[in-house]
Design a protein around this motif. Structure first.
Motif, PDB file in Angstrom:
ATOM      1  N   GLY A 114       0.808  -1.212   0.000  1.00 53.61           N
ATOM      2  CA  GLY A 114       0.000   0.000   0.000  1.00 53.61           C
ATOM      3  C   GLY A 114       0.841   1.261   0.000  1.00 53.61           C
ATOM      4  N   ASN A 115       0.191   2.383   0.267  1.00 56.81           N
ATOM      5  CA  ASN A 115       0.833   3.693   0.121  1.00 56.81           C
ATOM      6  C   ASN A 115       1.840   3.985   1.218  1.00 56.81           C
ATOM      7  OD1 ASN A 115      -0.872   3.891  -2.003  1.00 56.81           O
ATOM      8  ND2 ASN A 115      -2.168   5.512  -1.145  1.00 56.81           N
ATOM      9  N   GLY A 116       2.725   4.934   0.906  1.00 53.66           N
ATOM     10  CA  GLY A 116       3.689   5.376   1.897  1.00 53.66           C
ATOM     11  C   GLY A 116       5.107   4.968   1.534  1.00 53.66           C
ATOM     12  N   PRO A 117       5.963   4.793   2.548  1.00 51.70           N
ATOM     13  CA  PRO A 117       7.380   4.522   2.288  1.00 51.70           C
ATOM     14  C   PRO A 117       7.589   3.279   1.418  1.00 51.70           C
ATOM     15  CG  PRO A 117       7.051   5.034   4.606  1.00 51.70           C
ATOM     16  CD  PRO A 117       5.684   4.926   3.985  1.00 51.70           C
ATOM     17  N   LEU A 118       8.516   3.399   0.477  1.00 52.19           N
ATOM     18  CA  LEU A 118       8.862   2.303  -0.433  1.00 52.19           C
ATOM     19  C   LEU A 118      10.357   2.330  -0.670  1.00 52.19           C
ATOM     20  CD1 LEU A 118       8.083   0.159  -2.710  1.00 52.19           C
ATOM     21  CD2 LEU A 118       8.118   2.125  -4.273  1.00 52.19           C
ATOM     22  N   VAL A 119      10.963   1.165  -0.616  1.00 52.26           N
ATOM     23  CA  VAL A 119      12.376   1.042  -0.983  1.00 52.26           C
ATOM     24  C   VAL A 119      12.448   0.511  -2.415  1.00 52.26           C
ATOM     25  CG1 VAL A 119      14.559  -0.122  -0.511  1.00 52.26           C
ATOM     26  CG2 VAL A 119      13.112   0.630   1.392  1.00 52.26           C
ATOM     27  N   ILE A 120      13.058   1.302  -3.291  1.00 53.73           N
ATOM     28  CA  ILE A 120      13.376   0.830  -4.640  1.00 53.73           C
ATOM     29  C   ILE A 120      14.816   0.335  -4.590  1.00 53.73           C
ATOM     30  CG2 ILE A 120      13.725   1.519  -7.046  1.00 53.73           C
ATOM     31  CD1 ILE A 120      11.583   3.690  -6.602  1.00 53.73           C
ATOM     32  N   THR A 121      15.051  -0.858  -5.118  1.00 50.94           N
ATOM     33  CA  THR A 121      16.422  -1.368  -5.091  1.00 50.94           C
ATOM     34  C   THR A 121      16.761  -2.101  -6.375  1.00 50.94           C
ATOM     35  OG1 THR A 121      18.071  -2.572  -3.804  1.00 50.94           O
ATOM     36  CG2 THR A 121      15.883  -3.571  -3.936  1.00 50.94           C
ATOM     37  N   GLY A 122      18.049  -2.206  -6.637  1.00 49.77           N
ATOM     38  CA  GLY A 122      18.492  -2.908  -7.831  1.00 49.77           C
ATOM     39  C   GLY A 122      19.997  -3.091  -7.844  1.00 49.77           C
ATOM     40  N   LEU A 123      20.493  -3.548  -8.985  1.00 47.81           N
ATOM     41  CA  LEU A 123      21.904  -3.880  -9.152  1.00 47.81           C
ATOM     42  C   LEU A 123      22.504  -3.094 -10.315  1.00 47.81           C
ATOM     43  CD1 LEU A 123      21.549  -7.742  -8.788  1.00 47.81           C
ATOM     44  CD2 LEU A 123      22.682  -6.212  -7.150  1.00 47.81           C
ATOM     45  N   ALA A 124      23.766  -2.721 -10.161  1.00 42.60           N
ATOM     46  CA  ALA A 124      24.497  -2.050 -11.237  1.00 42.60           C
ATOM     47  C   ALA A 124      25.881  -2.663 -11.339  1.00 42.60           C
ATOM     48  CB  ALA A 124      24.604  -0.553 -10.952  1.00 42.60           C
ATOM     49  N   TRP A 125      26.449  -2.655 -12.542  1.00 37.63           N
ATOM     50  CA  TRP A 125      27.766  -3.263 -12.732  1.00 37.63           C
ATOM     51  C   TRP A 125      28.390  -2.729 -14.005  1.00 37.63           C
ATOM     52  CZ3 TRP A 125      23.033  -5.578 -13.239  1.00 37.63           C
ATOM     53  CH2 TRP A 125      22.697  -6.125 -14.486  1.00 37.63           C
ATOM     54  N   SER A 126      29.714  -2.845 -14.072  1.00 43.77           N
ATOM     55  CA  SER A 126      30.434  -2.430 -15.273  1.00 43.77           C
ATOM     56  C   SER A 126      31.679  -3.277 -15.447  1.00 43.77           C
ATOM     57  CB  SER A 126      30.847  -0.957 -15.174  1.00 43.77           C
ATOM     58  OG  SER A 126      31.761  -0.643 -16.211  1.00 43.77           O
ATOM     59  N   GLY A 127      31.881  -3.765 -16.657  1.00 42.57           N
ATOM     60  CA  GLY A 127      33.090  -4.527 -16.973  1.00 42.57           C
ATOM     61  C   GLY A 127      34.328  -3.644 -17.076  1.00 42.57           C
ATOM     62  N   HIS A 128      34.132  -2.326 -16.999  1.00 41.72           N
ATOM     63  CA  HIS A 128      35.263  -1.396 -17.079  1.00 41.72           C
ATOM     64  C   HIS A 128      35.757  -0.951 -15.708  1.00 41.72           C
ATOM     65  CE1 HIS A 128      35.353  -0.866 -21.442  1.00 41.72           C
ATOM     66  NE2 HIS A 128      34.027  -0.878 -21.426  1.00 41.72           N
ATOM     67  N   GLY A 129      35.094  -1.354 -14.644  1.00 42.44           N
ATOM     68  CA  GLY A 129      35.592  -0.945 -13.329  1.00 42.44           C
ATOM     69  C   GLY A 129      34.480  -0.768 -12.326  1.00 42.44           C
ATOM     70  N   LYS A 130      34.559   0.306 -11.542  1.00 43.12           N
ATOM     71  CA  LYS A 130      33.585   0.519 -10.473  1.00 43.12           C
ATOM     72  C   LYS A 130      32.387   1.329 -10.951  1.00 43.12           C
ATOM     73  CE  LYS A 130      36.857   0.279  -6.709  1.00 43.12           C
ATOM     74  NZ  LYS A 130      37.125   0.540  -5.313  1.00 43.12           N
ATOM     75  N   ILE A 131      31.280   1.077 -10.339  1.00 46.51           N
ATOM     76  CA  ILE A 131      30.086   1.896 -10.533  1.00 46.51           C
ATOM     77  C   ILE A 131      30.231   3.132  -9.646  1.00 46.51           C
ATOM     78  CG2 ILE A 131      27.605   2.005  -9.976  1.00 46.51           C
ATOM     79  CD1 ILE A 131      28.181   0.509 -12.574  1.00 46.51           C
ATOM     80  N   THR A 132      30.031   4.303 -10.237  1.00 45.67           N
ATOM     81  CA  THR A 132      30.194   5.537  -9.457  1.00 45.67           C
ATOM     82  C   THR A 132      28.854   6.179  -9.108  1.00 45.67           C
ATOM     83  OG1 THR A 132      30.477   6.686 -11.558  1.00 45.67           O
ATOM     84  CG2 THR A 132      32.478   6.105 -10.334  1.00 45.67           C
ATOM     85  N   ARG A 133      27.805   5.864  -9.897  1.00 39.24           N
ATOM     86  CA  ARG A 133      26.531   6.520  -9.645  1.00 39.24           C
ATOM     87  C   ARG A 133      25.428   5.760 -10.350  1.00 39.24           C
ATOM     88  NH1 ARG A 133      25.562  12.749 -11.593  1.00 39.24           N
ATOM     89  NH2 ARG A 133      23.385  12.412 -12.197  1.00 39.24           N
ATOM     90  N   VAL A 134      24.242   5.742  -9.712  1.00 39.00           N
ATOM     91  CA  VAL A 134      23.046   5.187 -10.349  1.00 39.00           C
ATOM     92  C   VAL A 134      21.926   6.196 -10.158  1.00 39.00           C
ATOM     93  CG1 VAL A 134      21.368   3.306 -10.387  1.00 39.00           C
ATOM     94  CG2 VAL A 134      23.761   2.804  -9.883  1.00 39.00           C
ATOM     95  N   ASP A 135      21.228   6.510 -11.238  1.00 40.40           N
ATOM     96  CA  ASP A 135      20.065   7.397 -11.164  1.00 40.40           C
ATOM     97  C   ASP A 135      18.800   6.596 -11.402  1.00 40.40           C
ATOM     98  OD1 ASP A 135      21.684   9.592 -10.772  1.00 40.40           O
ATOM     99  OD2 ASP A 135      21.744  10.120 -12.895  1.00 40.40           O
ATOM    100  N   ILE A 136      17.720   7.075 -10.802  1.00 30.84           N
ATOM    101  CA  ILE A 136      16.428   6.405 -10.960  1.00 30.84           C
ATOM    102  C   ILE A 136      15.412   7.413 -11.485  1.00 30.84           C
ATOM    103  CG2 ILE A 136      14.503   5.387  -9.659  1.00 30.84           C
ATOM    104  CD1 ILE A 136      16.580   3.913  -7.981  1.00 30.84           C
ATOM    105  N   SER A 137      14.641   6.967 -12.468  1.00 26.68           N
ATOM    106  CA  SER A 137      13.560   7.796 -13.002  1.00 26.68           C
ATOM    107  C   SER A 137      12.227   7.111 -12.722  1.00 26.68           C
ATOM    108  CB  SER A 137      13.728   7.987 -14.513  1.00 26.68           C
ATOM    109  OG  SER A 137      12.618   8.714 -15.030  1.00 26.68           O
ATOM    110  N   LYS A 138      11.232   7.907 -12.378  1.00 24.20           N
ATOM    111  CA  LYS A 138       9.884   7.376 -12.161  1.00 24.20           C
ATOM    112  C   LYS A 138       8.961   7.722 -13.332  1.00 24.20           C
ATOM    113  CE  LYS A 138      10.387   7.955  -7.157  1.00 24.20           C
ATOM    114  NZ  LYS A 138      10.196   8.917  -6.048  1.00 24.20           N
TER     115      LYS A 138
END
Lengths: 422, 422
Positions: A312-336
């Motif tokens: 239902g309504n209210g607080p929600l945790v959006i979560t996921g995974l990020a990766w790169s074969g070139h090295g480290k992930i520096t940032r992830v953005d989320i769009s709704k």
């Protein structure tokens, strides 16, 4: 477990004689507790003893957190894939038991005593190592992701499979222990190879497919591991027991399982797995070859079609995974809103290089329809592209290396669906 | 798996008709290959399909890499311990399936739907959380070790168990995902508690033992996690499914499983588990109390009694684990002569704080008898003590918190034995 169940039954009947009157009185005094249900006997009866499961499996309530294959996808499950249940996982480590499999001729059973690894070709001394030999070289520990080049490939063709396990589940992330390939090549001696800048190694497995691949010497001498442990314990049979190659950041097909031979060569072998397969057919019919690196990519694992919003309504945790074969992930953005506006997600524990990074957005949801997307950036400055951007470069025939932004449509009832926006 | 075996048999008989003549000829031409044994059919027959193991277990050859209990150690396996097979692991992560268990009334089965967590006592609003409620708070990922206070306790009494699994196996190291306890306490509101510097939380589990423990508020607001995932997936039943407390660096007994209640109090409860148990009886008969932190410690896992040297003279990898409840491990030294001289080991992947660190010494062994020891140092400058040093402070009655240096005697035949040196 039957033994346990009968033990519990026994304890229950024994217990009833001695103490149930008192327990019943306490309940009567306070009135029935609405939180106490028929099954809540754990506070008055004992549980499983420590010898119940010498090697444990998940509790029965988690029976849906399993690898799944898609029978129609391939002609035979011997040469097929299954998918990691990433919709139900959190953190970054993938347990071996539910880490995706990709076999070309099935998972073979190879005992350590029978294991041999040959290094031959342009080396000073061709060598054959036993498993025990490998254990005598200096070892390293690294966490790396392994992604099949075909991960998300069905999305390129527009299959729109309704579950992140199927769209993005050909990936796992484990802590490997093994010997650097560089160490073993130096043991055989590379003097005979002369100038190393144009040399290759050809690696193959002990299974019937052999799954041979050519790797440029520069990579072979960089971070490739000859690994024998994953997440602390021996590799599982289906992950190449007793020894597999780990080729950090590069496509999973090169991570040869049941590794049997490494040949130093003066040219790429142009094997089946790097010509008719694992190349990317472009719009003009020619094929991109040597597309080894897995570019930066991310996906939201919850909410997602297999993980709808149910609270239902209210607080929600959006979560996921990020990766790169070139090295480290520096940032992830989320769009709704399907990519019009973006918020920066919080990264979990700082990932290792070429390893999965977990991201979170702690937000609110009040029944709005969302077009939910994530977009990863890596330390090279590369930004995960949209499908349209990728199509402009690649045309429509390519199925490998689809790292485009994924969209989940969240409906007012909390359900999530795999959709395309452009 | 029967299905797989019969499939293999079927393929074998089918194959024999069509191709065996040619294969036989090739063998006859070159003479029998001494490396090819009766069981080496993997290169010509196919293996397991991808639907064979939706959730996989270790290969049968690793059947000895299991938790083991010691039946004579406790009166009943319901209130007992078993041990992680650390002799056979490498890297730092412990798979849940072989991570040690310690129960006080057995491992209970508690479904997420039945799960409730109460926060009460000196809070502004007492709260009861469902499992789904917990998933709506911001989550964190951390790798931490969990060590039972009694780990190596039998060595204090001189049992000299012949295996590192038994002397040091009450430890595991996993990547936890959960909600900070601080977050949940703030949700209930700590205004009612007034000055927090002398407040406590009392935590208890849903099992019959309840295993209640008092934790000072300073720690509760620092790094304690209310965790629901370990190594990416749900906690296993025996590790507290669906929710356990993670108290980084502190003794395992405080990591309450099947966590059901957190009460904010103005004094420690002085429960059974922190008075008659989990206190350290000193030479004069008084007991050290509130000995929560697990001090820096290390042990060599290979070679060790369960992992003798079997490969003869020459290169040898010595490896083991180091950890500290005070933070990161900064250095590990290894002695081959019972502590007279030391060499500095190489640390594997830089460990997280309050997590296991793997160390290696790449060395040579040529049949010399060794008295092998390791000695850990942490970021506070603390150095792991000898047993004599610890005895001077603690006397002989204490069994908990034995973090002294362990010695393995390596014999000329490569066997290792648990010995004491002083």
């Amino acid at each position: 477990m039957k033994a346990t169940l009968s033990r519990r039954a026994l304890l229950r009947s024994g217990f009833a004689t001695g103490v149930s009157a008192a327990a019943g009185a306490a309940l009567a005094q306070d009135g029935p507790d609405p939180l106490i249900t028929e099954t809540q006997d754990w506070a008055i009866y004992t549980g499983d003893p420590v010898d119940a499961t010498p090697y444990g499996l998940p509790i029965r309530f988690e029976a849906d957190v399993i690898r799944r294959n898609v029978p129609w996808l391939t002609a035979d499950p011997i040469s097929s894939i299954n998918f990691t249940p990433i919709h139900a996982l959190d953190g970054t480590i993938t347990p071996q038991g539910c880490a995706f499999e990709r076999h070309h001729s099935g998972a073979i059973e190879l005992a350590k005593e029978d294991y041999r690894l040959m290094i031959n070709g342009l080396v000073d001394t061709p060598l054959v190592f036993t498993y025990e030999d490998l254990e005598r070289f200096p070892r390293e520990n690294h966490v790396y992701f392994c992604e099949c080049a075909a991960n998300t490939g069905m999305e390129w063709a527009g299959a729109q499979l309704n579950g992140v396990q199927f769209t993005h589940g050909m990936i796992h992330n484990m802590e490997y222990t093994g010997v650097s390939l560089r160490t073993l090549l130096n043991e055989a001696g590379l003097g005979a190879a002369g100038d190393l800048s144009d040399k290759w190694v050809y690696v193959e497995g002990a299974d019937a497919s052999s799954n041979g691949r050519s790797i440029p010497m520069e990579k072979a001498l960089d971070d490739v591991l000859v690994a024998f442990k994953a997440n602390g314990e021996a590799l599982r049979k289906e992950h190449g027991y007793p020894v597999r190659l780990v080729v950090p950041g590069w496509e999973g097909n090169m991570w040869v399982k049941w590794l049997r031979r490494i040949e130093v060569t003066d040219a790429a072998v142009q094997s089946r797995e790097e010509t008719s397969k694992y190349t990317d057919v472009l719009a003009d019919g020619t094929a991109r070859k040597w597309t080894w690196v897995m570019d930066a990519k991310s996906v939201i694992t919850s909410p997602s079609p297999q993980q709808p919003i149910t609270h239902g309504n209210g607080p929600l945790v959006i979560t996921g995974l990020a990766w790169s074969g070139h090295g480290k992930i520096t940032r992830v953005d989320i769009s709704k809103d399907g990519g019009m506006t973006w918020e920066t997600a919080r990264l979990g524990r700082q990932g290792d290089t070429k390893a999965l990074t977990r991201f979170y957005l702690d937000t609110e949801w009040n029944g709005e329809p969302w077009l939910l997307q994530s977009r990863a950036m890596d330390e090279t400055g590369y930004v995960q592209p949209t499908k349209d951007e990728l199509r402009e470069v690649r045309g429509e025939n390519s199925v490998y290396h689809n790292n485009c932004i994924q969209t989940w449509a969240i409906a007012p009832d909390g359900k999530a669906e795999n959709v395309e926006v452009s």
